[in-house]
Design an enzyme around this catalytic site. Structure first.
Site, PDB file in Angstrom:
ATOM      1  N   GLY A   1       0.826  -1.203   0.000  1.00 17.52           N
ATOM      2  CA  GLY A   1       0.000   0.000   0.000  1.00 17.52           C
ATOM      3  C   GLY A   1       0.863   1.257   0.000  1.00 17.52           C
TER       4      GLY A   1
ATOM      5  N   ASN B   1      -2.456  -8.277  11.873  1.00 18.04           N
ATOM      6  CA  ASN B   1      -1.317  -7.405  11.619  1.00 18.04           C
ATOM      7  C   ASN B   1      -1.671  -5.964  11.881  1.00 18.04           C
ATOM      8  OD1 ASN B   1      -1.191  -5.483   9.127  1.00 18.04           O
ATOM      9  ND2 ASN B   1      -2.362  -7.266   8.408  1.00 18.04           N
TER      10      ASN B   1
ATOM     11  N   CYS C   1      -8.004  -0.004   4.929  1.00 21.93           N
ATOM     12  CA  CYS C   1      -6.959  -0.420   5.860  1.00 21.93           C
ATOM     13  C   CYS C   1      -7.364  -0.095   7.285  1.00 21.93           C
ATOM     14  CB  CYS C   1      -5.631   0.266   5.549  1.00 21.93           C
ATOM     15  SG  CYS C   1      -4.369  -0.185   6.765  1.00 21.93           S
TER      16      CYS C   1
ATOM     17  N   SER D   1      -1.620 -13.761   2.881  1.00 23.15           N
ATOM     18  CA  SER D   1      -0.863 -14.383   3.966  1.00 23.15           C
ATOM     19  C   SER D   1      -0.223 -15.704   3.559  1.00 23.15           C
ATOM     20  CB  SER D   1      -1.783 -14.622   5.170  1.00 23.15           C
ATOM     21  OG  SER D   1      -2.461 -13.431   5.499  1.00 23.15           O
TER      22      SER D   1
HETATM   23  C1  LIG Z   1       1.047  -7.995   6.790  1.00 18.00           C
HETATM   24  C2  LIG Z   1      -0.043  -7.540   5.874  1.00 18.00           C
HETATM   25  C3  LIG Z   1       0.021  -6.275   5.263  1.00 18.00           C
HETATM   26  C4  LIG Z   1      -0.989  -5.840   4.428  1.00 18.00           C
HETATM   27  N1  LIG Z   1      -0.892  -4.608   3.837  1.00 18.00           N
HETATM   28  C5  LIG Z   1      -1.866  -4.210   2.962  1.00 18.00           C
HETATM   29  C6  LIG Z   1      -1.765  -2.960   2.282  1.00 18.00           C
HETATM   30  O1  LIG Z   1      -0.785  -2.222   2.405  1.00 18.00           O
HETATM   31  N2  LIG Z   1      -2.779  -2.593   1.454  1.00 18.00           N
HETATM   32  C7  LIG Z   1      -3.880  -3.390   1.265  1.00 18.00           C
HETATM   33  O2  LIG Z   1      -4.764  -3.034   0.506  1.00 18.00           O
HETATM   34  N3  LIG Z   1      -3.988  -4.584   1.882  1.00 18.00           N
HETATM   35  C8  LIG Z   1      -3.013  -5.000   2.735  1.00 18.00           C
HETATM   36  N4  LIG Z   1      -3.132  -6.222   3.357  1.00 18.00           N
HETATM   37  C9  LIG Z   1      -4.320  -7.042   3.104  1.00 18.00           C
HETATM   38  C10 LIG Z   1      -4.052  -8.127   2.064  1.00 18.00           C
HETATM   39  O3  LIG Z   1      -3.741  -7.570   0.819  1.00 18.00           O
HETATM   40  C11 LIG Z   1      -5.290  -9.037   1.928  1.00 18.00           C
HETATM   41  O4  LIG Z   1      -6.374  -8.236   1.510  1.00 18.00           O
HETATM   42  C12 LIG Z   1      -5.645  -9.725   3.218  1.00 18.00           C
HETATM   43  O5  LIG Z   1      -4.476 -10.137   3.887  1.00 18.00           O
HETATM   44  C13 LIG Z   1      -6.561 -10.931   3.030  1.00 18.00           C
HETATM   45  O6  LIG Z   1      -5.950 -11.914   2.245  1.00 18.00           O
HETATM   46  P1  LIG Z   1      -5.199 -13.206   2.884  1.00 18.00           P
HETATM   47  O7  LIG Z   1      -6.154 -13.837   3.810  1.00 18.00           O
HETATM   48  O8  LIG Z   1      -4.825 -14.027   1.698  1.00 18.00           O
HETATM   49  O9  LIG Z   1      -4.000 -12.667   3.595  1.00 18.00           O
HETATM   50  C14 LIG Z   1      -2.111  -6.665   4.205  1.00 18.00           C
HETATM   51  C15 LIG Z   1      -2.178  -7.927   4.806  1.00 18.00           C
HETATM   52  C16 LIG Z   1      -1.170  -8.375   5.636  1.00 18.00           C
HETATM   53  C17 LIG Z   1      -1.285  -9.727   6.270  1.00 18.00           C
END
Ligand SMILES: Cc1cc2nc3c(=O)[nH]c(=O)nc-3n(C[C@H](O)[C@H](O)[C@H](O)COP(=O)(O)O)c2cc1C
Ligand SMILES: Cc1cc2nc3c(=O)[nH]c(=O)nc-3n(C[C@H](O)[C@H](O)[C@H](O)COP(=O)(O)OP(=O)(O)OC[C@H]3O[C@@H](n4cnc5c(N)ncnc54)[C@H](O)[C@@H]3O)c2cc1C
Ligand SMILES: Cc1cc2nc3c(=O)[nH]c(=O)nc-3n(C[C@H](O)[C@H](O)[C@H](O)COP(=O)(O)OP(=O)(O)OC[C@H]3O[C@@H](n4cnc5c(N)ncnc54)[C@H](O)[C@@H]3O)c2cc1C
Ligand SMILES: Cc1cc2nc3c(=O)[nH]c(=O)nc-3n(C[C@H](O)[C@H](O)[C@H](O)COP(=O)(O)O)c2cc1C
Ligand code: FES
Ligand code: FES
Lengths: 244, 298, 298, 244
Positions: free
Chosen positions: B44, B67, B127, B263
């Site tokens: 992001g 997180n 976020c 993740s």
């Molecule tokens: C450590 C971490 C940092 C993240 N940073 C962002 C970010 O900067 N911008 C954003 O839109 N989503 C961010 N996300 C969300 C992920 O892009 C995703 O939408 C979310 O983790 C759900 O998917 P998952 O279950 O596969 O992790 C972040 C997720 C994690 C775990």
């Protein structure tokens, strides 16, 4: 050294002391002292991998020394010969030692783990100050490359009674390395700063990726937030803000 | 077979690295070539550099993690100077994930990114990890409408809006974003969650609330993708707890045209390569000629 | 030490068996004496007997399960005749969980239950598993207000409203329920989720949507308990993924006066006994004299 | 027989055929043929326990026969001697057999599991019709109490080629018991109804609690929804609505 994701096979997983285990995984692994691997010893289990320092590396195996802490290390302790374990590494920046240093290694508890490999690589005139709560575990491979070992236990059952910092004086050394609980490392760094001796610390923090992608493992340093997994785990002791 | 074309852009396959879980790609180069991916979302980005949150940032939960990174990033300018040139070499579709605290900040960042080679913008109005992290924009339909409308006017590139699962009514919000001009929707971002340190008698996170991700959330986010895909006509990117090709196919069959792996990257750095390969095998075995055949088939 | 008094009723301890996961208690008698519990919530009761849903009703997910039971229950009359007499013998606080499809049905059931020995009513406006399962009442603040207001007038017993985590804004809804006369709030019921059978290319559940429970939801429900407890002045019952005493204490420190154990009962039938014992140990070790000392302490 | 929640110790866990294992847990367990236990062979693992039929019970141990299916059975297969396993049971209603019946047991694949114990308890004149995809697994304890064994395999590699229902005729028996895939049981029930022979079927469904509390495991019967875990898993074949 390129990082790798590999599935390793366990050669041995032996309890060397109450709640402390030595795990060997067969294969040709790379890594420097102070670097670590992310380990996963399960298919169904805790979500995240667990960071464990390289304790030693031989041509045909890598060794980890770990302490029972919670769910993940519990599963590690139940692994048996020939079981699979997934490894990501080597990761992070290790110790920046030089050959033949006159170095002091100061550890608390399981913080002694990376010093096995470090002492082997420095091959200099090295003393170890190792503090333990009670039963000390100094494995054979560690003794080989160390001059003097100063053990302390909190209950005084073995060696000096009290904290390791009670017996340690940095003045005799050109370099100090420390790994263990934060309060201990903080105390060690403070004496070293006072006596103007270079000191490196191996830091911990909660990690998700271990490779610098998630920004989850930052600690405060005098030059801003730094990632333990990528910019550490070893830092110049003067850089770390211990009271963050 | 896995190829798909959306917004006039061709994707090698529907598997994209999710924002914030893949850095700017280079950390993963040791494990596989990012060019194998369908696309990569950047961490992001905000207009100016951000240091992120203090204290604990990561906390494991059952089947996932909380997180509280707090939008740490180099800012759009440094990103363009230092990271983008490397990313351009990957030969995969790049998506700029844009965060912000004010509509103005969103607009400025989007304008700047529009001047680059990046073909797609993902607007993060979801976020949960910074006081002014944008999630406020994603919780109510009218506010989401307003911010998307204004940002829409700031770029000609395909604009995808990344929705929060914490909003009042995700279908409403989705419809409003589309009405305001969104070309696609990503769902979902992390769920607002928390943890308590019972020994210290304090929340684990300085910020109290953190963002939950991982397979624990999959049933809920899958349901949201399903509901939203029935309600809107733009392509959906399904996100949440995708750990293998089966998870990915569930999202696709529930209505997602693309999927993002978040993740899961932490557990196995080359997880997306597995997903791509196994998805292709599944399609072969089941006589599916193109992913498009099964998008929303259920 | 674990004793607590709420609504003038004494609870031996704050651990209650959650509705729908404990039947009417008798299935657990082989494993422990239900009298050890702080309380028991009945399976959700409706005015008339219901057969429940067809097809698959249970589906495991990472860290939890989806259920689509669909309010199967004997109806209030048969319950009172056949099950209540057995439950009365347990010597623990009984809570009648009441579901319904119309306000009228809710009122009638609550009136009938009010004529029994059951001291507390938990109004379930949050079941996602039947078309007319009441969740519609729990999604919007104004509607929640209306149904609670009317049911409030139908009984003098303490009225607890069980909230849905799928609503538009849980704090709003909570405040409205309290304004309408709720004496306490239980949160949360299951999250709306789904799963897809990729081989059949169909949703797993006939009903498409099912309810997610288990430790996977804990970070989210804990956050909701925290937010709601800051906003309202009535006691909160914390529910969601409680598997051990630590989870229970997190809820209590986040603001819950009581906790309910749901899916955990399936894993270990006497799980609540463990939780009670270990909670007491924790309090001893940490010099906590009464649970009330730590409710909402964070 | 009161249900219990116990932590057992594994005595043996042996692979008896490709993907089929026999697990013995030490202890004095109770249960009737056709009843089952909910098993959990992990601390961190799949959320729900797994229902497995009693395959046999001796004074000092209980035996389960299971087939590798997915995550849970995979973990079962990795358990070793002395590992812990949690058990809830005995659960459900077993077969309502009578001593000395002239019975036919008709199984498909792992459906043979409960027949080991059942045949031992009936002690009558029993024939077994056991169908397998390929490699049949008829364990020793099963042979002991059975008159004739009719094996069929889908590929014809052993015994009759085709489905077990191809060789089975209920007319020679006073009672038929069947356990296996739904289409097989359905076919068996249909022949039995035609020939007017009593038939009992052992049903499966996805379970959460296994004890009748969650109402998650219902199947359709001619007298409404019934819980497999409590009102079954054994039902009168005439009661079950197979096409639900
Ligand atoms: C450590 C971490 C940092 C993240 N940073 C962002 C970010 O900067 N911008 C954003 O839109 N989503 C961010 N996300 C969300 C992920 O892009 C995703 O939408 C979310 O983790 C759900 O998917 P998952 O279950 O596969 O992790 C972040 C997720 C994690 C775990
Ligand atoms: C770079 C690095 C190298 C390491 N090297 C070693 C090593 O060589 N040997 C070794 O034994 N350990 C080492 N550790 C620590 C090890 O990673 C943890 O002990 C392990 O992850 C705990 O996992 P668990 O599942 O057993 O415990 P969990 O169940 O995850 O946690 C048990 C308890 O510890 C707390 N906890 C867990 N992780 C952390 C953390 N990172 N910081 C603070 N508290 C935490 C939890 O909140 C909980 O209270 C290292 C850590 C890092 C970051
Ligand atoms: C009363 C009863 C007695 C049983 N006795 C035995 C026995 O003696 N030996 C034996 O090997 N098995 C027995 N089973 C079946 C056994 O419970 C399942 O094979 C096991 O739970 C699968 O767990 P898993 O984690 O390995 O598979 P999972 O990873 O849970 O699932 C693997 C695949 O099977 C599907 N699946 C899982 N459970 C079911 C289900 N209940 N119905 C339909 N599909 C399902 C999943 O969707 C998935 O596709 C019995 C089942 C019941 C209900
Ligand atoms: C199988 C099942 C049936 C349920 N039935 C009801 C019900 O009838 N009424 C109700 O208010 N909640 C019902 N619930 C929700 C639980 O009471 C509880 O709110 C939810 O499961 C979250 O808690 P847990 O994570 O501890 O399971 C049910 C949950 C499950 C898993
Ligand atoms: S653990 Fe992910 S950046 Fe360090
Ligand atoms: S599995 Fe819970 S009622 Fe049968």
């Amino acid at each position: 050294m390129a990082k790798e994701y590999v599935i390793g096979k366990i050669e041995e997983n032996i309890r060397i002391e109450d709640g402390v285990y030595e795990l060997s995984v067969g294969g040709n692994f790379s890594g420097n002292p102070g670097q670590f691997y992310m380990l996963r010893g399960w298919r169904e289990g805790p979500f995240l991998n667990r960071p464990i320092s390289i304790s030693n590396i031989y041509k045909d195996k890598i060794i980890f020394l770990y302490e029972l802490k919670g769910k993940g290390t519990k599963i590690f302790s139940q692994l048996k010969e020939n079981d699979e374990i997934k490894l990501i590494g080597p990761l992070g920046r290790g110790f920046s030692f030089e050959k033949d240093e006159k170095a002091a290694l100061v550890s608390g508890g399981i913080g002694v783990a990376p010093f096995v490999y470090l002492s082997r690589k420095i091959m200099g005139d090295i003393d170890l100050y190792a503090g333990f709560r009670k039963n000390p575990y100094i494995i054979k491979d560690l003794k080989e490359n160390i001059n003097q070992i100063y053990i302390s236990t909190e209950d005084g059952s073995v060696g000096y009674k009290g904290l390791v910092t009670g017996v340690f004086n940095p003045e005799r050394y050109t370099k100090v390395y420390t790994c263990g609980p934060i309060p201990m490392m903080k105390a060690v760094v403070e004496i070293c700063i006072e006596k103007n001796i270079p000191v490196e610390v191996s830091m911990e923090s909660r990690m998700a990726c271990g490779i610098g992608a998630c920004l989850g493992c930052t600690i405060e340093t005098i030059s801003g937030m730094k990632m333990v997994c990528k910019e550490g785990p070893v830092f110049n002791g003067r850089e770390v803000v211990f009271d963050a | 077979m896995l190829k798909t074309k959306l917004w006039g852009i061709e994707f090698k396959n529907p598997v994209i690295a999710a924002s914030g879980t893949f850095g700017f790609g280079k950390e993963y180069e040791d494990f596989f070539s990012p060019s194998e991916l369908g696309g990569i979302c950047t961490k992001g980005l905000t207009l100016n550099r951000r240091e992120g949150n203090k204290g604990i940032r990561i906390y494991e939960t059952t089947g996932g993690l909380l997180n509280s990174i707090g939008m740490q990033n180099p800012g759009v300018h440094d990103f363009i100077k230092e990271d983008l040139p490397l990313m351009e070499k990957y030969g995969t579709v790049l998506i700029a994930n844009i965060g912000g605290s004010t509509i103005d900040e969103y607009i400025k960042s989007v304008q700047i990114i529009s001047g680059t080679s990046i073909p797609i913008i993902e607007l993060n109005i979801s976020c949960p990890n910074v006081k002014e992290g944008g999630m406020a924009f994603g919780l109510k339909a009218e506010i989401a409408y307003k911010v998307v409308k204004e940002v829409r006017n700031a770029t000609n590139k395909p604009l995808i809006v990344k929705l929060s699962p914490n909003g009042e009514n995700i279908v409403d919000i989705a419809e409003n974003c589309v009405k305001a001009g969104a070309d696609g929707l990503s769902l979902v971002n992390t769920f607002s969650g928390m943890a308590v340190d019972i020994y210290k008698r304090k929340p684990v996170f300085d910020n109290i609330i953190a963002g939950l991700s991982g397979p624990c959330i999959k049933p809920i986010s899958l349901r949201m993708v399903y509901e939203v895909s029935k309600a809107v006509d733009v392509p959906i990117i399904g996100i949440g707890g995708i750990m293998d090709y089966k998870d990915g196919l569930e999202y696709i069959m529930a209505g997602a045209s693309l999927i993002q792996v978040g993740s899961g990257n932490f557990i196995k750095p080359n997880i997306s390569v597995d997903i791509i390969q196994r998805m292709e095998m599944f399609m072969n075995e089941n006589g599916i000629k193109s992913i498009d055949e099964i998008v929303g088939i259920i």
